[in-house]
Design an enzyme around this catalytic site. Structure first.
Site, PDB file in Angstrom:
ATOM      1  N   HIS A   1      35.136  43.106  22.742  1.00 19.01           N
ATOM      2  CA  HIS A   1      36.400  42.374  22.687  1.00 19.01           C
ATOM      3  C   HIS A   1      37.578  43.206  23.182  1.00 19.01           C
ATOM      4  O   HIS A   1      37.898  44.240  22.624  1.00 19.01           O
ATOM      5  CB  HIS A   1      36.689  41.928  21.251  1.00 19.01           C
ATOM      6  CG  HIS A   1      37.917  41.068  21.164  1.00 19.01           C
ATOM      7  ND1 HIS A   1      37.876  39.704  21.276  1.00 19.01           N
ATOM      8  CD2 HIS A   1      39.227  41.396  21.024  1.00 19.01           C
ATOM      9  CE1 HIS A   1      39.100  39.215  21.195  1.00 19.01           C
ATOM     10  NE2 HIS A   1      39.940  40.221  21.049  1.00 19.01           N
TER      11      HIS A   1
ATOM     12  N   HIS B   1      40.269  36.675  24.690  1.00 19.94           N
ATOM     13  CA  HIS B   1      39.184  37.621  24.959  1.00 19.94           C
ATOM     14  C   HIS B   1      39.138  37.628  26.484  1.00 19.94           C
ATOM     15  O   HIS B   1      38.875  36.574  27.102  1.00 19.94           O
ATOM     16  CB  HIS B   1      37.868  37.119  24.347  1.00 19.94           C
ATOM     17  CG  HIS B   1      36.681  38.024  24.568  1.00 19.94           C
ATOM     18  ND1 HIS B   1      35.848  38.432  23.522  1.00 19.94           N
ATOM     19  CD2 HIS B   1      36.154  38.559  25.687  1.00 19.94           C
ATOM     20  CE1 HIS B   1      34.871  39.192  24.003  1.00 19.94           C
ATOM     21  NE2 HIS B   1      35.033  39.282  25.325  1.00 19.94           N
TER      22      HIS B   1
ATOM     23  N   HIS C   1      37.765  33.742  35.488  1.00 15.77           N
ATOM     24  CA  HIS C   1      37.267  32.435  35.912  1.00 15.77           C
ATOM     25  C   HIS C   1      36.719  32.576  37.337  1.00 15.77           C
ATOM     26  O   HIS C   1      37.389  33.161  38.194  1.00 15.77           O
ATOM     27  CB  HIS C   1      38.402  31.408  35.974  1.00 15.77           C
ATOM     28  CG  HIS C   1      39.070  31.121  34.664  1.00 15.77           C
ATOM     29  ND1 HIS C   1      38.844  29.957  33.970  1.00 15.77           N
ATOM     30  CD2 HIS C   1      39.967  31.830  33.936  1.00 15.77           C
ATOM     31  CE1 HIS C   1      39.586  29.967  32.857  1.00 15.77           C
ATOM     32  NE2 HIS C   1      40.279  31.090  32.819  1.00 15.77           N
TER      33      HIS C   1
ATOM     34  N   ASN D   1      43.859  34.452  33.648  1.00 18.38           N
ATOM     35  CA  ASN D   1      45.092  34.014  32.997  1.00 18.38           C
ATOM     36  C   ASN D   1      45.403  35.069  31.946  1.00 18.38           C
ATOM     37  O   ASN D   1      44.661  35.215  30.979  1.00 18.38           O
ATOM     38  CB  ASN D   1      44.900  32.643  32.346  1.00 18.38           C
ATOM     39  CG  ASN D   1      44.614  31.560  33.370  1.00 18.38           C
ATOM     40  OD1 ASN D   1      45.104  31.611  34.490  1.00 18.38           O
ATOM     41  ND2 ASN D   1      43.819  30.570  32.985  1.00 18.38           N
TER      42      ASN D   1
ATOM     43  N   CYS E   1      36.763  35.122  17.082  1.00 18.01           N
ATOM     44  CA  CYS E   1      36.877  35.006  18.552  1.00 18.01           C
ATOM     45  C   CYS E   1      35.666  34.266  19.098  1.00 18.01           C
ATOM     46  O   CYS E   1      34.527  34.716  18.948  1.00 18.01           O
ATOM     47  CB  CYS E   1      37.007  36.385  19.191  1.00 18.01           C
ATOM     48  SG  CYS E   1      36.874  36.322  20.996  1.00 18.01           S
TER      49      CYS E   1
ATOM     50  N   GLY F   1      49.066  30.770  30.668  1.00 16.39           N
ATOM     51  CA  GLY F   1      48.217  29.716  30.126  1.00 16.39           C
ATOM     52  C   GLY F   1      46.947  30.223  29.476  1.00 16.39           C
ATOM     53  O   GLY F   1      46.006  29.458  29.266  1.00 16.39           O
TER      54      GLY F   1
ATOM     55  N   HIS G   1      38.723  37.329  30.240  1.00 20.37           N
ATOM     56  CA  HIS G   1      37.685  36.644  31.011  1.00 20.37           C
ATOM     57  C   HIS G   1      38.184  36.376  32.416  1.00 20.37           C
ATOM     58  O   HIS G   1      39.362  36.149  32.650  1.00 20.37           O
ATOM     59  CB  HIS G   1      37.260  35.330  30.342  1.00 20.37           C
ATOM     60  CG  HIS G   1      38.402  34.427  29.982  1.00 20.37           C
ATOM     61  ND1 HIS G   1      39.201  34.637  28.885  1.00 20.37           N
ATOM     62  CD2 HIS G   1      38.884  33.316  30.592  1.00 20.37           C
ATOM     63  CE1 HIS G   1      40.123  33.693  28.822  1.00 20.37           C
ATOM     64  NE2 HIS G   1      39.963  32.881  29.847  1.00 20.37           N
TER      65      HIS G   1
HETATM   66  P1  AMP Z   1      42.081  30.532  29.584  1.00 19.68           P
HETATM   67  O1  AMP Z   1      43.108  29.457  29.674  1.00 19.68           O
HETATM   68  O2  AMP Z   1      42.123  31.429  30.801  1.00 19.68           O
HETATM   69  O3  AMP Z   1      42.146  31.302  28.291  1.00 19.68           O
HETATM   70  O4  AMP Z   1      40.706  29.792  29.685  1.00 19.68           O
HETATM   71  C1  AMP Z   1      39.843  29.580  28.606  1.00 19.68           C
HETATM   72  C2  AMP Z   1      38.590  28.966  29.166  1.00 19.68           C
HETATM   73  O5  AMP Z   1      37.590  29.021  28.180  1.00 19.68           O
HETATM   74  C3  AMP Z   1      38.734  27.493  29.576  1.00 19.68           C
HETATM   75  O6  AMP Z   1      38.144  27.325  30.865  1.00 19.68           O
HETATM   76  C4  AMP Z   1      37.934  26.765  28.485  1.00 19.68           C
HETATM   77  O7  AMP Z   1      37.375  25.572  28.957  1.00 19.68           O
HETATM   78  C5  AMP Z   1      36.885  27.800  28.170  1.00 19.68           C
HETATM   79  N1  AMP Z   1      36.238  27.699  26.857  1.00 19.68           N
HETATM   80  C6  AMP Z   1      36.826  27.640  25.644  1.00 19.68           C
HETATM   81  N2  AMP Z   1      35.894  27.608  24.668  1.00 19.68           N
HETATM   82  C7  AMP Z   1      34.686  27.669  25.288  1.00 19.68           C
HETATM   83  C8  AMP Z   1      33.328  27.661  24.846  1.00 19.68           C
HETATM   84  N3  AMP Z   1      33.010  27.579  23.550  1.00 19.68           N
HETATM   85  N4  AMP Z   1      32.350  27.727  25.775  1.00 19.68           N
HETATM   86  C9  AMP Z   1      32.637  27.798  27.087  1.00 19.68           C
HETATM   87  N5  AMP Z   1      33.896  27.810  27.571  1.00 19.68           N
HETATM   88  C10 AMP Z   1      34.909  27.739  26.694  1.00 19.68           C
END
Ligand code: AMP
Length: 113
Positions: free
Chosen positions: A48, A100, A104, A89, A6, A95, A102
């Site tokens: 996680h 994990h 935004h 999301n 992850c 999408g 999160h």
């Molecule tokens: P989601 O579509 O809600 O799962 O968004 C995943 C987010 O994680 C997107 O904004 C990606 O640009 C971001 N992301 C993926 N890998 C990394 C990383 N290594 N460092 C920072 N952001 C990441």
């Protein structure tokens, strides 16, 4: 507990680099790569859980802190007054790409839904 492979668990442990905006014991915030807005920060629990369905597995107080930290990040990034989007999301149809949980935090320009 961290999950093998992850990317956000690796960021939480420091194994993978990130541009950290804020961190504390149970929660951290870092800039999203390929930001979709002038301000695009992700707030995660260090532990996680893949989605909102597992939120009950987080340590006491961490869910509340995720939302408080997201608001503090908006202040720190100077978008609290102009406005910002909190977005989760959750699941494939939404999408979600990184499984994990999160939040935004996006702002710095007029945000479309
Ligand atoms: P989601 O579509 O809600 O799962 O968004 C995943 C987010 O994680 C997107 O904004 C990606 O640009 C971001 N992301 C993926 N890998 C990394 C990383 N290594 N460092 C920072 N952001 C990441």
């Amino acid at each position: 507990m961290s999950e093998n492979g992850c990317v956000f668990c690796k960021i939480a442990s420091g194994e993978e680099e990130s541009e950290i905006v804020y961190e504390e014991e149970g929660v951290m915030a870092f800039h999203s790569i390929g930001g979709k807005a002038p301000v695009h920060v992700l707030v995660i629990p260090r532990e996680h859980v893949s989605s909102l369905e597992e939120i009950g597995e987080l340590p006491e107080g961490v869910t509340k802190r995720i939302f408080e930290v997201a608001q503090e990040v908006a202040e720190k990034m100077d978008v609290a007054r102009s406005g910002y989007v909190f977005r989760i999301n959750n699941g494939p149809d939404a999408g979600q790409e990184v499984f994990h949980l999160h939040v935004h935090v996006m702002g710095g320009e007029r945000m479309e839904m």
